[in-house]
Design a protein around this motif. Structure first.
Motif: not given
Length: 318
Positions: A75-92
């Motif tokens: 199913p296509d829904r299993l290929n969707e990521k649970p969140s659009v956030l990146p794995a590693i966020e760059v700090i300010a």
């Protein structure tokens, strides 16, 4: 009928149906059913390359799925990521070891706003839990002291004078039978009312023709409002994709910002002191990206109570 439908979906058909399908296929291709099949050694027979990468799937799809030769479509829904956030966020930029002045001040302002919100939440909770007791005044104290000293006279309710028996006043109303003239008059009145209502509806429909421009304007405004609501709803849905969802009874707690004051900034990498924890940062990132649910540390609970006993050596010392 249900069993026959299931068998037909799996490709299992009765003999009569199979023969009918063969006749139809033969009629469509122009080959007689009574003709013998083409021999295997006939060069005109269709063939496929034995050494090719893929093999032709000549079997029934249901048979291939049941024999594990054909994989079930994922199913296509299993290929969707649970969140659009990146794995590693760059700090300010203000979180660097040698940040710019304005970037560092901006980071300090964000940390200050977070602390102010926490303080306001604590004050609000303290106000809600505070007990509002009525303070004693001179008047309330005097009333409390005098209470019970003054005897109050018991006032007995007076019974109303007069007869208690129910009396019926006036004669009972009797419904008189209508005459034929009255019934005809009421019927004519009802017919006139219906005619007047029908004429009114016709007049209203005629007047609506002159209101087409205003109706068109109102419909256009309604469509604009609907489009605006749809755009707002879509924007909210897009914003919720980057927000942590509620996966358990606990809410996601945003970690504190790792920030240093102006006098704590290091002049070089050698004198820089490490802050934070990589393990905690990754753990919070997994929670923020809805991969794992927010958790709390399990409380230690003893299975058995502690038992104290004195040893012989300790007794001898005493």
């Amino acid at each position: 009928s249900e069993n026959a439908a299931k068998l037909a979906a799996m490709g299992v058909l009765p003999r009569r149906e199979k023969l009918l399908q063969l006749r139809r296929a033969a009629a469509a291709s122009g080959v007689s059913v009574k003709e013998h099949p083409v021999a295997n050694n006939n060069p005109d027979r269709a063939f496929y390359d034995l050494w090719s990468a893929g093999t032709p799937e000549t079997a029934d799809p249901y048979y291939l799925e049941q024999t594990k030769k054909k994989l079930v479509k994922r199913p296509d829904r299993l290929n969707e990521k649970p969140s659009v956030l990146p794995a590693i966020e760059v700090i300010a930029p203000g979180g660097s070891y040698n940040p710019d002045f304005f970037s560092h001040q901006e980071l300090l302002r964000e940390a200050h706003e977070v602390e102010v919100k926490k303080q306001k939440a604590e004050e609000r909770l303290a106000r809600q839990l505070a007990v509002n007791e009525d303070k004693a005044t001179e008047e309330s104290t005097f009333k409390e002291q005098v209470e019970g000293l003054i005897e109050e006279e018991e006032i007995e309710p007076k019974e109303p004078e007069g007869d208690t028996e129910d009396t019926v006043i006036g004669p009972t109303a009797t419904q008189e039978k209508k005459t034929e003239k009255q019934r005809k008059k009421e019927k004519a009145k009802r017919i006139k009312d219906l005619q007047r209502k029908a004429e009114r509806q016709v007049i209203d429909k005629q007047q609506q023709l002159f209101q087409l421009r205003s109706i068109h304007t109102s419909v256009k405004k309604q469509e604009q409002r609907t489009k605006m609501r749809q755009a707002q709803r879509k924007a909210q849905q897009e914003a919720q994709k980057s927000m942590p969802r509620r996966l358990s009874r606990l809410k996601f707690q945003t970690p504190d910002l790792d920030v240093q004051l102006s006098d704590e900034l290091a002049s070089s990498l050698r004198s820089l002191k490490p802050e934070g924890s990589i393990l905690k940062d990754r753990f919070k990132s997994l929670q923020k990206r809805n991969i794992i649910e927010p958790r709390e540390r399990a409380r230690f609970k003893r299975k058995y109570k502690l038992k104290y006993s004195e040893k012989r050596a300790f007794r001898e010392i005493e």
